[in-house]
Every structure is written in C-alpha cells, then in structure tokens.
Design an enzyme around this catalytic site. Structure first.
Site, PDB file in Angstrom:
ATOM      1  N   ASP A   1      -2.633   7.216  -3.134  1.00 18.34           N
ATOM      2  CA  ASP A   1      -0.848   5.705  -2.661  1.00 18.34           C
ATOM      3  C   ASP A   1      -0.466   4.406  -3.482  1.00 18.34           C
ATOM      4  O   ASP A   1      -0.730   4.688  -4.985  1.00 18.34           O
ATOM      5  CB  ASP A   1      -1.681   5.023  -1.145  1.00 18.34           C
ATOM      6  CG  ASP A   1      -2.701   4.420  -1.587  1.00 18.34           C
ATOM      7  OD1 ASP A   1      -3.261   3.869  -2.837  1.00 18.34           O
ATOM      8  OD2 ASP A   1      -2.163   2.979  -0.656  1.00 18.34           O
TER       9      ASP A   1
ATOM     10  N   LYS B   1      -1.841 -10.089  -0.492  1.00 18.05           N
ATOM     11  CA  LYS B   1      -3.276 -10.253  -0.007  1.00 18.05           C
ATOM     12  C   LYS B   1      -4.195 -10.866  -0.570  1.00 18.05           C
ATOM     13  O   LYS B   1      -4.139 -10.694  -2.297  1.00 18.05           O
ATOM     14  CB  LYS B   1      -3.137  -8.901   0.284  1.00 18.05           C
ATOM     15  CG  LYS B   1      -4.531  -8.076   0.604  1.00 18.05           C
ATOM     16  CD  LYS B   1      -5.113  -7.483   1.420  1.00 18.05           C
ATOM     17  CE  LYS B   1      -5.624  -6.575  -0.532  1.00 18.05           C
ATOM     18  NZ  LYS B   1      -6.444  -5.098   0.633  1.00 18.05           N
TER      19      LYS B   1
ATOM     20  N   ASP C   1      -0.593   1.989  -4.079  1.00 18.52           N
ATOM     21  CA  ASP C   1      -1.752   0.535  -4.258  1.00 18.52           C
ATOM     22  C   ASP C   1      -3.044   1.010  -5.706  1.00 18.52           C
ATOM     23  O   ASP C   1      -3.647   0.869  -5.674  1.00 18.52           O
ATOM     24  CB  ASP C   1      -1.716  -0.532  -4.115  1.00 18.52           C
ATOM     25  CG  ASP C   1      -2.746  -0.537  -2.669  1.00 18.52           C
ATOM     26  OD1 ASP C   1      -2.030   0.515  -1.994  1.00 18.52           O
ATOM     27  OD2 ASP C   1      -3.417  -0.611  -2.142  1.00 18.52           O
TER      28      ASP C   1
ATOM     29  N   ASP D   1      -6.073   2.772  -3.896  1.00 18.77           N
ATOM     30  CA  ASP D   1      -6.876   2.698  -2.612  1.00 18.77           C
ATOM     31  C   ASP D   1      -7.558   3.556  -2.618  1.00 18.77           C
ATOM     32  O   ASP D   1      -8.532   3.756  -1.767  1.00 18.77           O
ATOM     33  CB  ASP D   1      -7.413   1.363  -1.998  1.00 18.77           C
ATOM     34  CG  ASP D   1      -5.666   1.070  -0.992  1.00 18.77           C
ATOM     35  OD1 ASP D   1      -5.276   1.859  -1.583  1.00 18.77           O
ATOM     36  OD2 ASP D   1      -6.380  -0.439  -0.640  1.00 18.77           O
ATOM     37  N   ARG D   2      -6.582   4.603  -1.906  1.00 12.68           N
ATOM     38  CA  ARG D   2      -6.663   5.747  -0.725  1.00 12.68           C
ATOM     39  C   ARG D   2      -6.760   6.993  -2.079  1.00 12.68           C
ATOM     40  O   ARG D   2      -5.906   6.845  -2.892  1.00 12.68           O
ATOM     41  CB  ARG D   2      -5.016   6.265  -0.425  1.00 12.68           C
ATOM     42  CG  ARG D   2      -5.314   4.613   0.863  1.00 12.68           C
ATOM     43  CD  ARG D   2      -3.830   5.594   1.635  1.00 12.68           C
ATOM     44  NE  ARG D   2      -4.202   4.561   3.019  1.00 12.68           N
ATOM     45  CZ  ARG D   2      -3.421   4.254   4.121  1.00 12.68           C
ATOM     46  NH1 ARG D   2      -3.316   5.239   4.692  1.00 12.68           N
ATOM     47  NH2 ARG D   2      -3.768   3.245   5.161  1.00 12.68           N
TER      48      ARG D   2
ATOM     49  N   ARG E   1      -2.102   5.741  17.172  1.00 12.95           N
ATOM     50  CA  ARG E   1      -2.520   5.950  16.693  1.00 12.95           C
ATOM     51  C   ARG E   1      -4.067   6.540  17.425  1.00 12.95           C
ATOM     52  O   ARG E   1      -4.335   6.519  18.226  1.00 12.95           O
ATOM     53  CB  ARG E   1      -3.232   5.582  15.101  1.00 12.95           C
ATOM     54  CG  ARG E   1      -2.993   4.505  14.286  1.00 12.95           C
ATOM     55  CD  ARG E   1      -3.517   4.523  13.136  1.00 12.95           C
ATOM     56  NE  ARG E   1      -2.610   3.909  11.740  1.00 12.95           N
ATOM     57  CZ  ARG E   1      -1.615   3.850  11.121  1.00 12.95           C
ATOM     58  NH1 ARG E   1      -1.165   5.204  11.511  1.00 12.95           N
ATOM     59  NH2 ARG E   1      -1.129   3.142  10.401  1.00 12.95           N
TER      60      ARG E   1
ATOM     61  N   LYS F   1     -11.362   0.341  -0.880  1.00 16.03           N
ATOM     62  CA  LYS F   1     -11.360   1.413  -1.468  1.00 16.03           C
ATOM     63  C   LYS F   1     -10.516   1.818  -2.770  1.00 16.03           C
ATOM     64  O   LYS F   1     -10.461   1.374  -3.200  1.00 16.03           O
ATOM     65  CB  LYS F   1     -11.222   2.214  -0.300  1.00 16.03           C
ATOM     66  CG  LYS F   1      -9.725   1.926   0.167  1.00 16.03           C
ATOM     67  CD  LYS F   1      -8.558   2.332   1.727  1.00 16.03           C
ATOM     68  CE  LYS F   1      -7.822   1.977   1.916  1.00 16.03           C
ATOM     69  NZ  LYS F   1      -7.390   0.969   3.492  1.00 16.03           N
TER      70      LYS F   1
ATOM     71  N   SER G   1       0.596  -0.872   0.132  1.00 16.12           N
ATOM     72  CA  SER G   1       0.026  -0.138  -0.269  1.00 16.12           C
ATOM     73  C   SER G   1       0.733   1.463  -0.421  1.00 16.12           C
ATOM     74  O   SER G   1       1.584   1.590  -1.437  1.00 16.12           O
ATOM     75  CB  SER G   1      -0.723   0.372   0.954  1.00 16.12           C
ATOM     76  OG  SER G   1      -2.092   0.606   0.866  1.00 16.12           O
ATOM     77  N   HIS G   2       0.761   2.271   0.739  1.00 14.42           N
ATOM     78  CA  HIS G   2       1.269   3.218   1.164  1.00 14.42           C
ATOM     79  C   HIS G   2       3.065   3.418   1.606  1.00 14.42           C
ATOM     80  O   HIS G   2       4.047   4.275   1.958  1.00 14.42           O
ATOM     81  CB  HIS G   2       0.585   4.345   2.106  1.00 14.42           C
ATOM     82  CG  HIS G   2       0.186   3.711   3.006  1.00 14.42           C
ATOM     83  ND1 HIS G   2      -0.997   2.578   3.214  1.00 14.42           N
ATOM     84  CD2 HIS G   2       0.658   3.662   4.004  1.00 14.42           C
ATOM     85  CE1 HIS G   2      -0.698   2.296   4.647  1.00 14.42           C
ATOM     86  NE2 HIS G   2      -0.320   2.988   5.508  1.00 14.42           N
TER      87      HIS G   2
HETATM   88  C1  G1P Z   1      -4.700   1.291   8.068  1.00 13.13           C
HETATM   89  C2  G1P Z   1      -5.555   2.592   8.758  1.00 13.13           C
HETATM   90  C3  G1P Z   1      -6.393   2.291   7.873  1.00 13.13           C
HETATM   91  C4  G1P Z   1      -6.819   0.785   6.758  1.00 13.13           C
HETATM   92  C5  G1P Z   1      -5.531   0.474   6.811  1.00 13.13           C
HETATM   93  C6  G1P Z   1      -5.152  -0.380   5.392  1.00 13.13           C
HETATM   94  O1  G1P Z   1      -4.018   0.779   9.489  1.00 13.13           O
HETATM   95  O2  G1P Z   1      -5.772   2.833   9.424  1.00 13.13           O
HETATM   96  O3  G1P Z   1      -7.934   2.454   8.477  1.00 13.13           O
HETATM   97  O4  G1P Z   1      -7.773   0.472   6.829  1.00 13.13           O
HETATM   98  O5  G1P Z   1      -4.048   0.839   7.292  1.00 13.13           O
HETATM   99  O6  G1P Z   1      -5.028   0.852   4.350  1.00 13.13           O
HETATM  100  P1  G1P Z   1      -3.560   0.801  10.565  1.00 13.13           P
HETATM  101  O7  G1P Z   1      -2.291   0.817  10.329  1.00 13.13           O
HETATM  102  O8  G1P Z   1      -3.700   1.866  11.176  1.00 13.13           O
HETATM  103  O9  G1P Z   1      -4.006  -1.060  10.847  1.00 13.13           O
HETATM  104 ZN    ZN Z   2      -3.639   1.645  -0.244  1.00 19.45          ZN
END
Ligand code: G1P
Ligand code: ZN
Length: 543
Positions: free
Chosen positions: A277, A126, A279, A281-282, A496, A376, A113-114
């Site tokens: 981001d 995944k 991949d 999805d954000r 967080r 998303k 992801s990010h």
């Molecule tokens: C984070 C975000 C959460 C999201 C996830 C995947 O997870 O807070 O909302 O679904 O990335 O993109 P976290 O690192 O808080 O577990």
């Molecule tokens: Zn992502």
C-alpha cells in the site's frame, strides 16, 4: 539561528484516529494546522531533548513541505538529531526499523496509508514511540488534549534543508542526517530470510510480479527483489513513487490493485504476485489464479514459520485483531502457543511484542508482521511467502489448500460500505447495541446466538482497557459476524461487516466464500438493517 515563537489558536478536529491524524490535504494546508499538531506532540512528550527523531513519509503530495516544517520545529523544540529518509521517503516499517536501530526517542511518519493522495487527496501524521511502534492511546490522548489548548508553537527561521543529498547538515542546534531510505531495512530483511534460497527460486522458472502501486515500496522492492535477489528487471511494476500515486488508490486489495489482479487471474499468470500500500505496511498475496485471504496468510505464516531462518526456533505466541478470522487460532492450538485477540489497529500488538508474548501477528486488513519491527510490514510478508515457496517447492494454491486440509477452512469475508452518512451509521451501531443483551441463546435464521457484545480489551501487560471496539455476534457453531465503524476514513463513515464460518469438510473447501457465507450475509442485514439505514443494496468493497 533564531527561534520564533508563533501565536496560534486550537483546531477542534485534531483527534488522532486508528493511525494518527489523517485529513484531506487542504485541511493540513490551513495556516498552523500541521504546526499545531506537531507542537502538541512535542508538548506531550518528556525527556526527548538532545535525542534522536526519525522522520519520513510515503512521498505523497505535501510530504516535502511538511518535512521542512517539522524539521524546523524539531530544531526549535530541542531535538538533538533528526534522521530523515532521502527525498523525505521512508516506508512505515522502515521508519520503525530506524527508530529501533538508532535508539531514537520516536518518529514522525507522514502518510495516509492506503488513502488516495494528491492536492485533493489525504495526508496524515503519525507519532511512533521508542519501541518503533504507533503511540499507545495514553500518548495519543495526551497529544489530543494539547491540541485543544495550544496557544503557540516554536520554529526556527532557516532555509529549507536539502533532502536529496545523503549526509549531515546543521539546523540551529539540531543535526539533520539524510539517510538511505532502503539500506537499513534491506539489511534487516537479509538477516531474517534465506536470501540464498530465494535467489535460487527466482533463478529457476519461477515467475513473480510485485505491484508497488506508485507508492513508497517501489525503491525498496526494486533494491530487494531485483538487485539483491536477482528477480528479473521489470518484476516490480509501478515502482516510481508519485505524489498522487498515479491517480490510483494505493490499497492492495482485489478492487484497487486491479492491474495486478488482472495479470494474476489471466491464462499467462506468473506463479506469485504481490502488492503493497501507500506507506508499505500492507500486503496482498496472490498465486496463479488464486487469492490468499489475509487471515489465511497470517495462519499460514505462523504454521510455516520454522522454515524461515529468523523464526527457526519457533514462536512465543501469536495475535490477531478481533475481526480477523480465527484460522490462526487453530494453528496456535496445534503449536500449543498462546493466541491473543486484540482490538483493530497495530498499536495493540506493541506491548505483546515487547513482552515477547507473541512473535507474529496480523490483521484481516492485509496487515502481517512480527517482532522484527513494531509496524505491520508488507515486503516482509512477501519475503516470508517467497521463503516458504522456496522451501516447499509447491504452488501458492497447493500450500493454501493443504493448510485447509490440515486445519479446516475458515471462510471469511469483509464487506465495506464506504462514505455512508455518519448519523445513519451511528444509528445502525446504536440499534445493534440495543439488542446485545437479548441476543444470547436466541435463534437467528438457522443459527443460535452464543454471545453478543461490544468488544472490550484489557491489555495483559499494562492493564489499560479499550472498550467499544466493535460488535461481535458469535454463534454456537463458531460462525461470527462483526460490525464496526472505520477509524481511518476521512469522508462520512465507513461501516465494516466481517463474516466468518468454519468448514472442516474438505469436499466443501472449494466453495466461493460469498456463497459459503450467504446465510450470514442475509442475517447481518436483518439484524443491523444495513440496506434500510444506509440506502445501499451492496457493499462498496468486498474482500
Ligand atoms: C483500517 C483497518 C485496520 C488497520 C488500519 C490501519 O482501520 O481495518 O485493520 O489497522 O486500517 O491500517 P479502520 O479503517 O477499519 O479503522
Ligand atoms: Zn498502510
């Protein structure tokens, strides 16, 4: 083609987190590491033989070799056909779209992801199920159980597959079809949104920019915005997916999308700016010198949904993750539809979407989406905003401030403390848990505690229970603070802290959220002893 059975021994760290198995690249490069996880996934599935699998990733370092390994293992494990995005590329929402469109039994999405990429960056795998969404907990725990006892995996001996040429090839008994990574996804977007209206908007003096942060959405954004919708060439910046994202952190927030933020907060800012981001999805949405908080974006999308063709008949319901602000709850109340509060992570929306309990859902973490796929979807959110802007002919700022005027403003902020010592982070959470039963009814600063709990969710469709999802402390005036540890980080722990207060008075809507939330920020430190335990006097990232 010979199928090899290779002996292996288990690794003890293959528990999938919020979004699959995510580790640093050198971990994934260990002999048999990827193979064990992929074989454990096949071992935990039933009835997939002869059926279709979708495979692709965000193009980060290790994407291509991982795809070659997975293809050979899929062939050895009896998969009938694998659809791979050209060049090994598929954004997460596009993978979800393909799984649904071609009735695949599931998909493997390669992404962290990010998180940053490159030889020292992160990688991830995944598994998504047949509805196109992330595997539910019962599937991920079955995979994890398999990783603990795995003793062999299956792979065919074959040359690498050409991932760059569209079309079909044979890998043992399995067909590999390299598909256009963008086309099916772009078709779906064209069905949901009024491309004609958006085209007109972009033809006029409206200006926009889209920062793909050298991640997967580059080719999608260029095709959709510049080619299909006629935005001028160069609208999409950093549009070339790179294995290390150009050394950046592909996370669309105010800190990591700094170039875009600089452009959008300058005197020559365009009307609209967006980023997505690693991949895809954000999303982050910005107006001219204006940041749209993702929780507000969700509320606003829900409130304006009927302006968009794909949603013109209204919404069956909405959902938000627990830490997401309650702004969307107010919209749901007005629309007289249900609003569900789920744990963090997209997988919890899947059952609600499948059962048509909800149409639109989202998270504070720059994630918004709908029943069109089961992930998303960053570009979907950008198109949603463009469609609203085309219909309302107002600026982003006007639309948001008008929304606050109607519903009141939910001031909201998330403070992240990244790379905290894990033991200290656990101590902090344990300290909070030990206070929970005493807090309700107690005064805290100027507030009175209404409820305090460790969030537990019972899925309304399948009855499954997920507990310990984060500490909520709610006050009698509707303000909240939420504490949870990240499930996606790969180094140490990330704490967080989510803060929210409600302001009905329009005269106070222009306050800076950090100012408006100051009393809660101070209280959060008092209750959780953040400074004392983490040694940090400031969060790493404030959103
Ligand atoms: C984070 C975000 C959460 C999201 C996830 C995947 O997870 O807070 O909302 O679904 O990335 O993109 P976290 O690192 O808080 O577990
Ligand atoms: Zn992502």
């Amino acid at each position: 083609m010979a199928i090899q059975t290779v002996s292996t021994t288990p690794f003890d760290d293959q528990k999938p987190g919020t979004s699959g198995l995510r580790k640093q690249v050198p971990t994934f490069q260990k002999a048999n590491y990827l193979e064990n996880f992929v074989q454990s996934t096949f071992n935990s599935l039933a009835d997939y033989q002869g059926k279709t699998l979708v495979l692709g990733g965000d193009g980060r370092y290790f994407n291509r070799p991982a795809i070659q390994t997975i293809l050979k293992m899929a062939a050895a494990n009896g998969v009938g056909k694998t659809l791979v995005g050209q060049g090994g590329i598929l954004s997460t929402p596009a993978a979800s779209c393909l799984i649904r469109k071609y009735d695949a039994f599931g998909g493997l999405i390669l992404s962290a992801s990010h998180n940053p990429g490159g030889p020292e960056g992160d990688f991830g795998v995944k598994y998504n199920v047949s509805n196109g969404g992330p595997a539910p907990e019962k599937v991920t725990s079955a995979i994890f159980e398999n990783t603990k006892s795995i003793s062999e995996y299956k792979i065919v001996e074959a040359d690498d597959v050409d991932l760059d040429t569209l079309g079909k090839t044979q890998l043992g008994e399995m067909t590999v079809e390299v598909v256009d990574a963008v086309a099916d996804y772009a078709d779906l977007m064209e069905k949901l949104f009024d491309f004609g209206k958006i085209r007109q908007l972009l033809k006029g003096d409206f200006s926009m920019c889209m920062d793909s942060l050298h991640a997967v959405t580059g080719p999608y954004a260029r095709a959709i915005f510049e080619q299909m919708l006629g935005a001028k060439a160069g609208t999409v910046t950093n549009g070339e997916p790179l294995e290390d994202f150009g050394g950046g952190h592909p996370d669309p927030n105010l800190v990591y999308a700094h170039d875009l933020v600089e452009t959008m907060f300058s005197s020559s800012a365009p009307d609209f700016g967006a980023a997505s981001d690693g991949d895809g999805d954000r999303n982050m949405i910005l107006g001219n010198n204006f940041f749209v908080n993702p929780s507000d974006s969700l509320a606003l999308i829900a409130a304006n949904a009927t302006l968009v063709p794909g949603y013109k008949n209204g919404l069956s319901g909405v959902a938000r993750s627990m830490p997401t602000s309650q702004a969307v709850d107010r919209v749901a109340e007005k629309l007289d539809i249900d609003c569900y509060e789920t744990p963090t992570g997209w997988k919890f929306f899947g059952n609600l979407l499948d059962a048509d309990k909800i149409t639109i859902c989202g998270e504070e973490s720059f994630g918004t989406g709908s029943n069109h796929v089961r992930e998303k979807d960053g570009l979907w959110a950008v198109l949603f905003w463009l469609n609203i802007l085309a219909e309302r002919q107002q600026s982003v700022e006007e639309i948001v401030t008008e929304h606050w005027k109607t519903y009141g403003r939910n001031f909201y902020s998330r403070h992240d403390y990244e790379g905290v010592d894990s033991a200290k982070a656990n101590e902090l959470m344990a300290g909070l848990r030990s206070q929970l039963s005493d807090l309700p009814g107690q005064p805290l600063g100027d507030y009175t505690v209404d409820y305090a709990d460790d969030f537990s969710y019972t899925d309304p469709i399948d009855g499954s229970v997920s507990d310990k999802q984060g500490i909520r402390i709610g006050f009698t005036d509707g303000s909240r603070m939420v504490f949870r540890l990240s499930g996606t980080g790969t180094q140490g722990a990330t704490l967080r802290l989510y803060l929210e207060s409600y302001e009905p008075d329009e005269a106070k809507h222009s306050l800076d959220p950090q100012e408006a939330l100051k009393p809660l920020i101070v209280l959060a430190d008092e209750v959780a002893k953040i400074q004392a335990l983490t040694g940090r006097d400031q969060p790493t990232v404030i959103t």
